[in-house]
Scaffold this active site. Structure first.
Site, PDB file in Angstrom:
ATOM      1  N   ASP A  13       0.810  -1.231   0.000  1.00 11.77           N
ATOM      2  CA  ASP A  13       0.000   0.000   0.000  1.00 11.77           C
ATOM      3  C   ASP A  13       0.841   1.279   0.000  1.00 11.77           C
ATOM      4  O   ASP A  13       0.426   2.310   0.532  1.00 11.77           O
ATOM      5  CB  ASP A  13      -0.967   0.024   1.204  1.00 11.77           C
ATOM      6  CG  ASP A  13      -1.893  -1.170   1.200  1.00 11.77           C
ATOM      7  OD1 ASP A  13      -2.248  -1.623   0.099  1.00 11.77           O
ATOM      8  OD2 ASP A  13      -2.249  -1.637   2.295  1.00 11.77           O
ATOM      9  N   LYS A  16       1.961   2.167  -5.026  1.00 14.58           N
ATOM     10  CA  LYS A  16       2.551   1.630  -6.263  1.00 14.58           C
ATOM     11  C   LYS A  16       1.642   1.857  -7.453  1.00 14.58           C
ATOM     12  O   LYS A  16       2.088   2.239  -8.531  1.00 14.58           O
ATOM     13  CB  LYS A  16       2.769   0.101  -6.135  1.00 14.58           C
ATOM     14  CG  LYS A  16       3.656  -0.316  -5.012  1.00 14.58           C
ATOM     15  CD  LYS A  16       3.668  -1.828  -4.844  1.00 14.58           C
ATOM     16  CE  LYS A  16       2.381  -2.406  -4.329  1.00 14.58           C
ATOM     17  NZ  LYS A  16       2.030  -2.041  -2.953  1.00 14.58           N
ATOM     18  N   GLY A  40      -4.592  -4.360  -3.678  1.00 11.06           N
ATOM     19  CA  GLY A  40      -5.598  -3.333  -3.943  1.00 11.06           C
ATOM     20  C   GLY A  40      -4.867  -2.077  -4.351  1.00 11.06           C
ATOM     21  O   GLY A  40      -4.118  -1.519  -3.552  1.00 11.06           O
ATOM     22  N   HIS A  41      -5.007  -1.680  -5.598  1.00  8.27           N
ATOM     23  CA  HIS A  41      -4.266  -0.530  -6.121  1.00  8.27           C
ATOM     24  C   HIS A  41      -5.260   0.544  -6.541  1.00  8.27           C
ATOM     25  O   HIS A  41      -6.127   0.297  -7.376  1.00  8.27           O
ATOM     26  CB  HIS A  41      -3.395  -0.955  -7.306  1.00  8.27           C
ATOM     27  CG  HIS A  41      -2.413  -2.039  -6.958  1.00  8.27           C
ATOM     28  ND1 HIS A  41      -1.864  -2.871  -7.896  1.00  8.27           N
ATOM     29  CD2 HIS A  41      -1.902  -2.438  -5.775  1.00  8.27           C
ATOM     30  CE1 HIS A  41      -1.046  -3.726  -7.294  1.00  8.27           C
ATOM     31  NE2 HIS A  41      -1.052  -3.485  -6.001  1.00  8.27           N
ATOM     32  N   GLN A 224       2.027  -6.005  -3.297  1.00  2.00           N
ATOM     33  CA  GLN A 224       2.480  -6.127  -1.906  1.00  2.00           C
ATOM     34  C   GLN A 224       3.773  -5.314  -1.686  1.00  2.00           C
ATOM     35  O   GLN A 224       3.950  -4.307  -2.345  1.00  2.00           O
ATOM     36  CB  GLN A 224       2.670  -7.604  -1.495  1.00  2.00           C
ATOM     37  CG  GLN A 224       1.370  -8.381  -1.360  1.00  2.00           C
ATOM     38  CD  GLN A 224       0.764  -8.820  -2.676  1.00  2.00           C
ATOM     39  OE1 GLN A 224       1.421  -9.459  -3.463  1.00  2.00           O
ATOM     40  NE2 GLN A 224      -0.477  -8.495  -2.903  1.00  2.00           N
TER      41      GLN A 224
HETATM   42  P1  GDP Z   1      -0.745   0.308  -3.558  1.00  5.37           P
HETATM   43  O1  GDP Z   1      -1.351  -0.972  -3.079  1.00  5.37           O
HETATM   44  O2  GDP Z   1       0.704   0.394  -3.278  1.00  5.37           O
HETATM   45  O3  GDP Z   1      -1.077   0.615  -4.985  1.00  5.37           O
HETATM   46  O4  GDP Z   1      -1.405   1.463  -2.673  1.00  5.37           O
HETATM   47  P2  GDP Z   1      -2.969   1.609  -2.331  1.00  5.37           P
HETATM   48  O5  GDP Z   1      -3.665   2.119  -3.534  1.00  5.37           O
HETATM   49  O6  GDP Z   1      -3.487   0.393  -1.678  1.00  5.37           O
HETATM   50  O7  GDP Z   1      -2.901   2.696  -1.182  1.00  5.37           O
HETATM   51  C1  GDP Z   1      -2.370   3.962  -1.397  1.00  5.37           C
HETATM   52  C2  GDP Z   1      -3.463   4.999  -1.097  1.00  5.37           C
HETATM   53  O8  GDP Z   1      -2.892   6.290  -1.041  1.00  5.37           O
HETATM   54  C3  GDP Z   1      -4.514   5.083  -2.185  1.00  5.37           C
HETATM   55  O9  GDP Z   1      -5.727   5.454  -1.596  1.00  5.37           O
HETATM   56  C4  GDP Z   1      -3.995   6.205  -3.094  1.00  5.37           C
HETATM   57  O10 GDP Z   1      -5.046   6.869  -3.788  1.00  5.37           O
HETATM   58  C5  GDP Z   1      -3.382   7.122  -2.096  1.00  5.37           C
HETATM   59  N1  GDP Z   1      -2.192   7.873  -2.551  1.00  5.37           N
HETATM   60  C6  GDP Z   1      -1.202   7.474  -3.389  1.00  5.37           C
HETATM   61  N2  GDP Z   1      -0.258   8.437  -3.465  1.00  5.37           N
HETATM   62  C7  GDP Z   1      -0.657   9.440  -2.673  1.00  5.37           C
HETATM   63  C8  GDP Z   1      -0.105  10.709  -2.303  1.00  5.37           C
HETATM   64  O11 GDP Z   1       0.987  11.080  -2.715  1.00  5.37           O
HETATM   65  N3  GDP Z   1      -0.806  11.472  -1.425  1.00  5.37           N
HETATM   66  C9  GDP Z   1      -2.003  11.082  -0.909  1.00  5.37           C
HETATM   67  N4  GDP Z   1      -2.622  11.892  -0.072  1.00  5.37           N
HETATM   68  N5  GDP Z   1      -2.565   9.896  -1.246  1.00  5.37           N
HETATM   69  C10 GDP Z   1      -1.886   9.089  -2.085  1.00  5.37           C
HETATM   70  P1  IMO Z   2      -0.957  -4.211  -2.194  1.00 10.63           P
HETATM   71  O1  IMO Z   2      -0.544  -4.740  -3.545  1.00 10.63           O
HETATM   72  C1  IMO Z   2      -0.961  -4.637   2.116  1.00 10.63           C
HETATM   73  C2  IMO Z   2      -0.872  -8.738   3.679  1.00 10.63           C
HETATM   74  C3  IMO Z   2      -2.117  -9.182   4.427  1.00 10.63           C
HETATM   75  C4  IMO Z   2      -1.507 -10.150   5.424  1.00 10.63           C
HETATM   76  C5  IMO Z   2      -0.397 -10.807   4.613  1.00 10.63           C
HETATM   77  C6  IMO Z   2      -0.766 -12.153   4.029  1.00 10.63           C
HETATM   78  O2  IMO Z   2      -2.241  -3.488  -2.225  1.00 10.63           O
HETATM   79  O3  IMO Z   2       0.160  -3.443  -1.567  1.00 10.63           O
HETATM   80  P2  IMO Z   2      -2.290 -12.867   1.956  1.00 10.63           P
HETATM   81  O4  IMO Z   2      -3.746 -12.661   1.711  1.00 10.63           O
HETATM   82  O5  IMO Z   2      -1.408 -12.283   0.921  1.00 10.63           O
HETATM   83  O6  IMO Z   2      -1.951 -14.295   2.249  1.00 10.63           O
HETATM   84  O7  IMO Z   2      -2.014 -12.068   3.339  1.00 10.63           O
HETATM   85  O8  IMO Z   2      -0.082  -9.912   3.560  1.00 10.63           O
HETATM   86  N1  IMO Z   2      -1.132  -8.217   2.315  1.00 10.63           N
HETATM   87  C7  IMO Z   2      -1.109  -6.925   2.002  1.00 10.63           C
HETATM   88  N2  IMO Z   2      -0.935  -5.832   2.767  1.00 10.63           N
HETATM   89  N3  IMO Z   2      -1.110  -4.517   0.792  1.00 10.63           N
HETATM   90  C8  IMO Z   2      -1.251  -5.603  -0.006  1.00 10.63           C
HETATM   91  O9  IMO Z   2      -1.258  -5.528  -1.343  1.00 10.63           O
HETATM   92  C9  IMO Z   2      -1.294  -6.880   0.603  1.00 10.63           C
HETATM   93  N4  IMO Z   2      -1.437  -8.142   0.137  1.00 10.63           N
HETATM   94  C10 IMO Z   2      -1.319  -8.947   1.195  1.00 10.63           C
HETATM   95  O10 IMO Z   2      -2.746  -8.087   5.046  1.00 10.63           O
HETATM   96  O11 IMO Z   2      -0.897  -9.430   6.459  1.00 10.63           O
HETATM   97 MG    MG Z   3      -2.883  -1.610  -1.801  1.00 12.80          MG
END
Ligand code: GDP
Ligand code: IMO
Ligand code: MG
Length: 431
Positions: A13, A16, A40-41, A224
């Protein structure tokens, strides 16, 4: 031609998806190399939000080819929902812009069930996303898995499915005391999905190879984060794949080492979902404030993310394990208005300084971070309106420079908001 691996260097999270969507403008192909629907992206373009789990984060750009490579475990039902959702939003997914590797392993309903039943039973919960990730990778390694190429052949698939359902039903009934699952129901659903997905199957190693011959750029998308890597993460509180850069080579079968750079994406602080050690975790009102300002809620599970300060001990480890060539910092805007920003530069363990990260969970649970403090910047100038590095507040620039000098690699991208355009490029990693 250049190849860029983009991956998370904390516990996931990091943002990416946002960075990959931004960089897709400079590439011809985006290929997802590991993980599954656990990811979850979140992508935001001109205020419009798209959440992706399996689809590569380049899909919003037309003219770019998106691939799901062999290293991914694919839940076709989830993927079909994602494709339908994109199509309702005028993003067409066709065989011309999307391919699935014949060798990707499938996540089937029994994987999700056993993931859930095991979590219910465990005393020391991992906090998995219950998307069937661990069980699907287990089947792959046990040579019991069902690949996309097996799925496309109905006769072969139905036979393999029968064998696996017998195996899982035995465990459901006798070990977990749960209901058995019905073979015919899964066959019927699979028949439907086979028609839906028939046109997308490909040898994606050849697609990548041919693109390289033509001099095209390729972006390898990690899901991840490094500290969730099955080999190098905080085991057993990890996911079941190699999230690190080596996973990019295995997970795509595309080994163009000499032209490959590796960009690590990190948040200006740290978050983690699920269980496991987290040395810089905050349990106070500053942590709550950062969580609130950063909207730290999981995109896949809706769980609140744990929040803490940036950890340079962990980040230096990620730089080393991944062979990172540069970094992207995200969510810098979230720190605006704080009084002080803290950064862990070492750990103390039993009175001694520990300068390098460890996968020993017992030690990691007990270390005390040693922090350095930086002055923050006030809220008067919203960071998300800034597009050029020089325009950032002086203290924000000092903070970035201090990180670069301690980490000894360049920070090339600064993200100041969730929207694609809220991005500052100091140097484009597709050089
Ligand atoms: P990922 O799994 O690495 O793609 O990240 P996620 O999408 O799960 O979580 C990142 C969260 O931060 C999302 O809600 C994005 O919309 C948000 N986000 C990404 N970059 C920025 C930033 O520079 N500033 C803020 N405020 N939010 C951001
Ligand atoms: P993105 O791509 C954050 C964590 C789960 C748990 C561990 C194992 O959005 O960054 P799993 O279901 O993979 O066997 O769970 O890994 N986990 C993540 N945490 N972002 C993710 O993906 C994750 N994918 C798995 O919360 O701790
Ligand atoms: Mg994510």
């Amino acid at each position: 031609m250049s190849q860029l691996i983009v991956l998370g260097v904390q516990w996931g999270d990091e943002g990416k998806g946002k960075i990959i969507d931004f960089l897709t403008e400079f590439t011809n192909i985006v290929v997802r190399f590991q993980g599954g629907g656990n990811a979850g992206h979140t992508l935001i373009v001109d205020g419009k939000k798209t959440v992706l789990h399996l689809m590569p984060s380049g899909i919003l750009h037309n003219k770019v080819v998106s691939l799901i490579a062999n290293g991914v475990v694919t839940d076709l039902k989830l993927l079909s929902e994602e494709i339908n959702n994109l199509s309702q939003n005028n993003i067409k997914v066709t065989k011309d812009n999307f391919q699935i590797s014949y060798n990707t392993h499938l996540i089937l309903p029994y994987h999700k069930l056993i993931d859930k039943y095991r979590e219910e039973r465990r005393n020391n919960k991992i906090g998995t996303t219950q998307k069937g990730i661990g069980p699907a990778y287990e089947d792959k390694v046990a040579r019991r898995g069902i690949r996309f190429q097996d799925f496309l052949n109905k006769e072969r698939f139905d036979k393999l499915l029968k064998r696996n359902i017998d195996y899982y039903n035995f465990q459901f009934e006798y070990y977990f005391g749960k209901d058995k699952i019905n073979y015919n129901d899964i066959v019927a659903e699979s028949d439907f999905l086979r028609e839906f997905f028939a046109e997308y199957g490909k040898d994606t190693t050849l697609t990548l190879h041919n693109a390289t011959l033509k001099g095209e750029n390729i972006l390898l998308e990690g899901a991840q984060g490094t500290l969730l890597d099955i080999d190098h993460g905080t085991y057993p509180y990890v996911t079941s794949s190699n999230t690190t850069s080596g996973g990019g080579i295995i997970g795509t079968g595309h080994a163009t080492y000499s032209q490959t750079s590796v960009l690590g994406v990190f948040k200006a602080y740290t978050t983690r979902v699920g269980e496991g050690p987290f040395p810089t975790e905050l349990h106070d009102e500053i942590g709550e404030l950062i969580a609130k300002n950063g909207h730290e809620v999981g995109a896949t599970t809706g769980r609140a993310r744990r929040v803490g300060w940036l950890d340079l001990v962990a980040l230096k480890y990620a730089i080393r394990i991944n062979g990172l060539t540069s970094l992207a910092i995200t969510k810098l805007d979230v720190l605006s208005g704080l009084d002080k920003i803290k950064v862990a530069v070492a750990y103390k363990y039993e009175g001694e300084n520990l300068n390098s990260f460890t996968n020993n969970i017992e030690i990691l649970n007990k270390v005390e971070p040693i922090y350095q403090s930086y002055d923050a910047w006030d809220n008067s100038l919203p960071l998300d309106s800034i597009r050029v590095y020089e325009d950032l507040p002086e203290n924000a620039k000092k903070f970035i420079k201090a990180l670069e000098s301690m980490l000894e690699i360049p920070i090339e991208i600064v993200s100041v908001g969730p929207d694609r355009r809220e991005t500052i490029v100091i140097n484009n990693p597709f050089r």
